[in-house]
Every structure is written in structure tokens, then in C-alpha cells.
Design an enzyme around this catalytic site. Structure first.
Site, PDB file in Angstrom:
ATOM      1  N   ASP A   1      -8.444   3.558   1.051  1.00 43.36           N
ATOM      2  CA  ASP A   1      -7.506   3.879   2.123  1.00 43.36           C
ATOM      3  C   ASP A   1      -8.273   4.464   3.303  1.00 43.36           C
ATOM      4  O   ASP A   1      -8.874   5.537   3.184  1.00 43.36           O
ATOM      5  CB  ASP A   1      -6.478   4.883   1.602  1.00 43.36           C
ATOM      6  CG  ASP A   1      -5.331   5.102   2.567  1.00 43.36           C
ATOM      7  OD1 ASP A   1      -5.385   4.617   3.719  1.00 43.36           O
ATOM      8  OD2 ASP A   1      -4.358   5.765   2.158  1.00 43.36           O
TER       9      ASP A   1
ATOM     10  N   CYS B   1       0.869  -1.173   0.000  1.00 41.38           N
ATOM     11  CA  CYS B   1       0.000   0.000   0.000  1.00 41.38           C
ATOM     12  C   CYS B   1       0.908   1.226   0.000  1.00 41.38           C
ATOM     13  O   CYS B   1       2.065   1.143  -0.415  1.00 41.38           O
ATOM     14  CB  CYS B   1      -0.993  -0.022   1.162  1.00 41.38           C
ATOM     15  SG  CYS B   1      -0.274   0.158   2.795  1.00 41.38           S
ATOM     16  N   THR B   2       0.436   2.331   0.491  1.00 43.63           N
ATOM     17  CA  THR B   2       1.232   3.555   0.452  1.00 43.63           C
ATOM     18  C   THR B   2       2.163   3.661   1.658  1.00 43.63           C
ATOM     19  O   THR B   2       3.377   3.673   1.522  1.00 43.63           O
ATOM     20  CB  THR B   2       0.325   4.796   0.363  1.00 43.63           C
ATOM     21  OG1 THR B   2      -0.531   4.656  -0.777  1.00 43.63           O
ATOM     22  CG2 THR B   2       1.144   6.072   0.232  1.00 43.63           C
ATOM     23  N   GLY B   3       1.595   3.727   2.857  1.00 42.71           N
ATOM     24  CA  GLY B   3       2.399   3.974   4.055  1.00 42.71           C
ATOM     25  C   GLY B   3       2.759   2.760   4.876  1.00 42.71           C
ATOM     26  O   GLY B   3       3.529   2.860   5.825  1.00 42.71           O
ATOM     27  N   ASN B   4       2.186   1.604   4.540  1.00 42.05           N
ATOM     28  CA  ASN B   4       2.426   0.361   5.269  1.00 42.05           C
ATOM     29  C   ASN B   4       2.066   0.479   6.753  1.00 42.05           C
ATOM     30  O   ASN B   4       2.720  -0.074   7.618  1.00 42.05           O
ATOM     31  CB  ASN B   4       3.877  -0.107   5.090  1.00 42.05           C
ATOM     32  CG  ASN B   4       4.120  -1.537   5.549  1.00 42.05           C
ATOM     33  OD1 ASN B   4       5.140  -1.809   6.181  1.00 42.05           O
ATOM     34  ND2 ASN B   4       3.232  -2.460   5.246  1.00 42.05           N
ATOM     35  N   THR B   5       0.987   1.235   7.017  1.00 38.98           N
ATOM     36  CA  THR B   5       0.526   1.359   8.398  1.00 38.98           C
ATOM     37  C   THR B   5      -0.898   0.842   8.602  1.00 38.98           C
ATOM     38  O   THR B   5      -1.325   0.682   9.735  1.00 38.98           O
ATOM     39  CB  THR B   5       0.579   2.826   8.887  1.00 38.98           C
ATOM     40  OG1 THR B   5      -0.260   3.629   8.059  1.00 38.98           O
ATOM     41  CG2 THR B   5       2.006   3.346   8.901  1.00 38.98           C
ATOM     42  N   CYS B   6      -1.628   0.591   7.514  1.00 44.86           N
ATOM     43  CA  CYS B   6      -2.993   0.090   7.705  1.00 44.86           C
ATOM     44  C   CYS B   6      -3.366  -1.010   6.711  1.00 44.86           C
ATOM     45  O   CYS B   6      -3.403  -2.179   7.082  1.00 44.86           O
ATOM     46  CB  CYS B   6      -4.024   1.213   7.755  1.00 44.86           C
ATOM     47  SG  CYS B   6      -4.025   2.370   6.400  1.00 44.86           S
ATOM     48  N   ARG B   7      -3.615  -0.715   5.462  1.00 46.98           N
ATOM     49  CA  ARG B   7      -4.138  -1.729   4.541  1.00 46.98           C
ATOM     50  C   ARG B   7      -3.217  -2.925   4.345  1.00 46.98           C
ATOM     51  O   ARG B   7      -3.649  -4.072   4.522  1.00 46.98           O
ATOM     52  CB  ARG B   7      -4.448  -1.115   3.171  1.00 46.98           C
ATOM     53  CG  ARG B   7      -5.634  -0.194   3.183  1.00 46.98           C
ATOM     54  CD  ARG B   7      -5.838   0.460   1.847  1.00 46.98           C
ATOM     55  NE  ARG B   7      -4.730   1.375   1.576  1.00 46.98           N
ATOM     56  CZ  ARG B   7      -4.588   2.052   0.456  1.00 46.98           C
ATOM     57  NH1 ARG B   7      -5.467   1.907  -0.519  1.00 46.98           N
ATOM     58  NH2 ARG B   7      -3.577   2.880   0.283  1.00 46.98           N
TER      59      ARG B   7
END
Length: 144
Positions: free
Chosen positions: A117, A7-13
Site C-alpha cells: 500500500d 483494496c482498502t480505501g479504493n483511492t490508489c491500488r
């Protein structure tokens, strides 16, 4: 098989998908996650952790930035959004058939769509994404 979820930030999805997939994969298969714009070492989103705990799952760990070594490690790279796939194909050395969206992978190549997101959203937004990820991953893995 070795799966990399992006994903983008690797903090949720992608960490939520990693936790779900890890709970369902056969012994011997591996899964990791990374972000195209992650700040290495960043904590997981609080609501991502909470939504996963509610389902008896985890998404522990810290954010990591996507790099060539991770792409080389993986047999299949599964992206949350089509723009992640496009960025990987543009910036990394990877065969196009190895890089797919999670939606395309889970629906056998006949689906288009991104995983929304939830960053900055409510706990309910994270629950909806968790449930969507769970449904998509189970659909594919139960088909094998």
C-alpha cells in the site's frame, strides 16, 4: 469477463489496477474497483493520478465501498492483499474460488504475496506500485 479489483480505501491500488487492466482487456470485458473500508465519493490519491498520467493511463472516478452487488456482478474478484480476500469471504456471500489475490491470479496460483500500500508515501512509491501492478496484470493477460 467481469473483474472487480479490491483494496482498502479504493483511492490508489485498486483504481490504478483498474486503469491498467481496462487498457489491456479485450473489448467486451469489464473492470471495476472498490474498497473494503472506502469512504464513498473520496477522491483518488493525488500521486496515484500523477503516476498513472505519467504512463498514459487513468484512474479517474471516486471511491466506492465494496458491497454484495459488486461481488455478485464480478466473475472474478482480485484483491491487493490476502486480508482483503479473507474479509470478503468472512463478510460476503461469495464462492472462495471467485475471490483471489492479484498475485495468485497473475502467477497461476503459484505465488504468494501482497501488493504494498503506497498510501502516505512518495510519488516514487506510487510509481513502484503502478509498475508492479502493470507487470502482474500484463503477465496474466498476455498469457491468454
Amino acid at each position: 469477463m467481469k473483474y472487480l479489483l479490491v483494496c482498502t480505501g479504493n483511492t490508489c491500488r485498486s483504481p490504478m489496477a483498474e486503469g491498467i487492466m481496462r487498457s489491456l482487456l479485450p473489448t467486451g470485458d469489464e473492470v471495476r474497483s472498490a474498497g473494503t473500508a472506502a469512504w464513498p465519493g473520496s477522491a483518488r490519491a493525488r500521486f496515484a493520478l500523477e503516476a498513472m498520467r505519467e504512463a498514459g493511463l487513468t484512474c479517474d472516478g471516486r471511491a466506492q465501498l465494496l458491497d454484495q452487488d459488486l461481488i455478485d456482478w464480478a466473475d472474478t474478484v482480485l484483491c491487493m492483499e490476502s486480508h482483503h480476500r479473507e474479509a470478503i469471504l468472512l463478510h460476503f456471500d461469495a464462492p472462495a474460488d471467485k475471490i483471489r489475490t492479484l498475485s495468485d491470479w497473475s502467477h497461476g496460483g503459484d505465488a504468494d504475496g501482497d501488493v504494498p500500500d503506497p498510501h502516505g508515501g512518495t510519488l516514487d512509491d506510487y510509481r513502484r506500485v503502478r509498475d508492479q501492478l502493470n507487470e502482474m496484470i500484463r503477465k496474466k493477460l498476455d498469457g491468454h
